[in-house]
Each structure stands twice: as structure tokens, then as C-alpha cells.
Design an enzyme around this catalytic site. Structure first.
Site, PDB file in Angstrom:
ATOM      1  N   ASP A  12       7.341   4.445  -9.740  1.00 26.92           N
ATOM      2  CA  ASP A  12       8.026   4.260 -11.032  1.00 26.92           C
ATOM      3  C   ASP A  12       7.122   3.463 -11.993  1.00 26.92           C
ATOM      4  OD1 ASP A  12       8.233   1.894  -9.530  1.00 26.92           O
ATOM      5  OD2 ASP A  12      10.120   1.311 -10.479  1.00 26.92           O
ATOM      6  N   ASP A  17       2.410  -0.014  -9.986  1.00 27.42           N
ATOM      7  CA  ASP A  17       2.444   1.376  -9.513  1.00 27.42           C
ATOM      8  C   ASP A  17       1.223   2.142 -10.003  1.00 27.42           C
ATOM      9  OD1 ASP A  17       5.587   1.997  -8.628  1.00 27.42           O
ATOM     10  OD2 ASP A  17       5.415   0.500 -10.219  1.00 27.42           O
ATOM     11  N   ASN A  41      11.319   0.778 -12.929  1.00 25.27           N
ATOM     12  CA  ASN A  41      10.764  -0.161 -13.898  1.00 25.27           C
ATOM     13  C   ASN A  41      11.120   0.220 -15.326  1.00 25.27           C
ATOM     14  OD1 ASN A  41       9.443  -1.978 -12.135  1.00 25.27           O
ATOM     15  ND2 ASN A  41       7.742  -0.534 -11.877  1.00 25.27           N
ATOM     16  N   THR A 125       6.780   3.176  -3.838  1.00 25.83           N
ATOM     17  CA  THR A 125       6.536   1.903  -4.514  1.00 25.83           C
ATOM     18  C   THR A 125       7.563   1.637  -5.601  1.00 25.83           C
ATOM     19  OG1 THR A 125       4.979   2.928  -6.082  1.00 25.83           O
ATOM     20  CG2 THR A 125       4.068   2.034  -4.022  1.00 25.83           C
ATOM     21  N   PHE A 166      13.452  -6.325  -6.563  1.00 32.78           N
ATOM     22  CA  PHE A 166      13.855  -5.351  -7.574  1.00 32.78           C
ATOM     23  C   PHE A 166      14.056  -3.941  -7.029  1.00 32.78           C
ATOM     24  CE2 PHE A 166      12.788  -2.032 -10.612  1.00 32.78           C
ATOM     25  CZ  PHE A 166      13.741  -2.259 -11.595  1.00 32.78           C
ATOM     26  N   ASN A 167      13.083  -3.394  -6.291  1.00 33.47           N
ATOM     27  CA  ASN A 167      13.178  -1.999  -5.865  1.00 33.47           C
ATOM     28  C   ASN A 167      14.425  -1.729  -5.033  1.00 33.47           C
ATOM     29  OD1 ASN A 167      10.835  -1.180  -7.138  1.00 33.47           O
ATOM     30  ND2 ASN A 167       9.549  -1.373  -5.317  1.00 33.47           N
ATOM     31  N   HIS A 240       1.924  -6.022  -6.473  1.00 36.28           N
ATOM     32  CA  HIS A 240       2.818  -5.609  -5.385  1.00 36.28           C
ATOM     33  C   HIS A 240       2.437  -4.264  -4.762  1.00 36.28           C
ATOM     34  CE1 HIS A 240       5.592  -8.815  -6.592  1.00 36.28           C
ATOM     35  NE2 HIS A 240       5.527  -8.356  -7.829  1.00 36.28           N
ATOM     36  N   ASP A 241       2.506  -3.209  -5.573  1.00 37.45           N
ATOM     37  CA  ASP A 241       2.525  -1.858  -5.030  1.00 37.45           C
ATOM     38  C   ASP A 241       1.240  -1.407  -4.332  1.00 37.45           C
ATOM     39  OD1 ASP A 241       5.147  -1.660  -5.857  1.00 37.45           O
ATOM     40  OD2 ASP A 241       4.625  -0.765  -7.783  1.00 37.45           O
TER      41      ASP A 241
END
Length: 318
Positions: A12, A17, A41, A125, A166-167, A240-241
Site C-alpha cells: 500500500d 512500501d 496508507n 507490507t 497500523f497494518n 518498516h516494510d
């Protein structure tokens, strides 16, 4: 020559990402079969356009990009514009996409690719809406999937609520379907990704490469860093991703422990929490390998080396 691992990237974009996409498309150990997009996102329209723009920037021409689910399974969408901006990729100037998404829906493409290709790993992700929808529509793909690597969840503190990352929070019902599916899951939570900090020294290394793709990533991280300082007080943004992609490329980068993970879908304060049974007190069989530590220097070496391989004309063809 070592056989490449075939993957589908479900994402996303989103700043991190976008970097995960660049890593997945270029690393010599991976063969990126498709990019599938999901709302998270930002809206599905924006995350899809962002994926296409990144592909244009990096000359990733032969990898199909497919639109997926535009809403969580049962809840209203809550986007992360406070972190990623109104476009989802605020900061650098984005090129106009040179191509459109394929007509096939992302969920159908995931099902078709897993059915027709041996040993596919799905790397997610973003929210798990596409993944859950594919599993629900065609449960037979579970026996075909080699595994699922996902960035999401937390053993401890969340980042969108005190309890939730969040995800998972964006679509907890989808996450519950995925974690209850029996698919081999590797979960890369905040405990891992918060160790992948894009410090000023990292930004300088990217900038010093003097090439379009690393410079683009540097600009992404500068914007990302500013919002993370404002919202969370981080001195450097966590990337993060790409950690989920890197953990697939080199599992020794991440310390992992097998455990049972439940998804909270009803709690007033804990909605979206990944309840990680670290000590096995529930007596349930483990359903995920959960990361808890990262070899950050080696992670950055892998990521920067891969980004550096994009030349002046970025000749990646996926």
C-alpha cells in the site's frame, strides 16, 4: 547459480512500501512476479498510482501491477495521511506512470499465480485485506503457498493505538483470517522494524551514490523522517516494510521465535492487537515465526547495495 525465490509483493505505497518494492524488484535472489495494491496508507487509487510511479522511476516494466481491495472487510478505512501525506508518497516529485494497472483484480491475480507457479512466497507490507480475500475465495492456494512474510503487528506497543500496529489495525478481521489459515507465516513486527532507523549517516550514504533511485529513496526518507519526528518523536524514521523483504532474502538478519499469535477484533482499547503468546501460556500450537531482533548494519548493507545497483538509467526490468 542459486535459484531465485518467486514472490508476490502485496503493498500500500507508502514511503517504506516503495522502498520494499525497489528492493524486491532488484535483488538478485528474488523474482518479482507481481505487485498487488491494497488500501491502507492511502486510498486504493493513490496506492496503485504510487506503485506505478515507482515502477516508472526504476524502469520496472515487466512486472504486472494489479489493484486490489479498496476497503477493509467490515470496517471503515482510516488512512495514514499524517505519516505519508495526502498522496501517500509526499516529499519527492513522482513521475507520471508510464503504464496502467492490469485489468485483473489483485485477488484474482494472487490466486492465479499461486495456482500456476510452484513455491511462491507472498510478501505483504500493507493491510491483509487482499490476502484474506484470496484465502477465503480459494482456500486451495494455502497448500500451494510456500509462505507468507508480513510486516505488521507488535509484541508490545503499537503505533496507531497503544496496543495496535497500523497494518493489522486497519483490517483486523482480515488479519484474523490470515493468522487462522494455517499458512506458514513470518511476522516482522515493530520490534524489528524500529531497529531499522534511517539515520543521517544512512541518508548520506544514499545521497553520495549520486544516482536517481537512491536519491529518490533519500527524499522519501527525509519526508518520512519529518512526519515521524512530529507524530512520534523519533530522531530517525524506521524503515518498516523493507525488513519483511530482507528477512526473506536473508533469514539470518532477523532473530525469530515461533509462537501462537491471536488477533484482537473486539477490544475497546486493544482492537487490532497481535496477541503474541511468547511464553506459550495458552497452550496453543504456534502459527507464526515472530521476529524480535534485527542485525541492522547487515540489513542496511543489503538494502543500500541493492539500491546502488540501480544505475543512472535504472535498467531493472523486474
Amino acid at each position: 547459480m542459486e535459484k531465485k525465490q518467486k514472490i508476490i509483493l502485496d503493498c500500500d505505497p507508502g514511503h517504506d512500501d516503495a522502498i520494499a518494492l525497489l528492493l524486491a524488484a532488484r535483488h538478485p535472489g528474488l523474482e518479482l512476479l507481481a505487485v498487488t495494491t491494497v488500501a491502507g496508507n492511502q486510498t486504493l487509487e493513490k496506492t496503485t498510482r504510487n506503485a506505478l510511479s515507482v515502477c516508472t522511476l526504476a524502469h520496472i516494466r515487466d512486472v504486472p501491477v494489479a489493484r486490489g481491495m479498496a476497503q477493509p472487510l467490515v470496517r471503515e478505512a482510516r488512512y495514514a495521511s499524517d505519516i505519508h501525506g495526502e498522496s501517500g508518497l509526499d516529499g519527492p516529485a513522482l513521475p507520471q506512470p508510464e503504464r496502467e494497472a492490469v485489468p485483473e483484480h489483485a485477488v484474482d491475480l494472487i490466486i492465479d499465480l499461486v495456482r500456476s507457479t510452484d513455491d511462491v512466497v507472498l510478501v505483504a507490507t500493507g493491510p491483509l485485506t487482499n490476502v484474506a480475500s484470496a484465502i477465503t475465495r480459494e482456500p486451495a492456494i494455502l497448500s500451494r503457498l510456500k509462505g507468507l512474510y508480513l510486516m505488521g503487528g507488535a509484541i508490545g506497543l503499537g503505533n496507531v493505538t497503544p496496543a495496535a500496529e497500523f497494518n493489522i489495525y486497519f483490517d483486523p478481521e482480515a488479519a484474523a483470517i490470515v493468522f487462522n489459515s494455517g499458512c506458514p507465516i513470518t511476522m516482522i513486527p515493530l520490534e524489528v522494524t524500529h531497529q531499522a532507523l534511517a539515520t543521517p549517516a544512512i541518508l548520506e550514504r544514499l545521497r553520495s551514490l549520486g544516482r536517481p533511485v537512491p536519491s529518490f529513496v533519500c527524499q522519501l526518507l527525509e519526508f518520512f523522517g519529518a512526519t515521524y519526528r512530529q507524530v512520534f518523536g523519533f530522531t530517525a524514521p524506521p524503515v518498516h516494510d523493507p525488513c519483511a523483504v530482507a528477512a526473506l532474502i536473508d533469514p539470518t538478519l532477523v532473530n525469530q521465535h515461533s509462537m501462537y499469535v491471536a488477533i484482537e477484533t473486539r477490544g475497546e482499547y486493544t482492537l487490532g492487537r497481535t496477541v503474541c503468546d511468547v511464553y506459550g501460556v495458552l497452550g496453543r500450537r504456534a502459527n507464526a515465526c515472530v521476529g524480535y531482533g534485527l542485525d541492522a548494519p547487515r540489513f542496511w548493507e543489503l538494502l543500500i547495495e541493492t539500491l546502488a545497483s540501480y544505475g543512472e538509467e535504472s535498467a531493472s526490468e523486474g
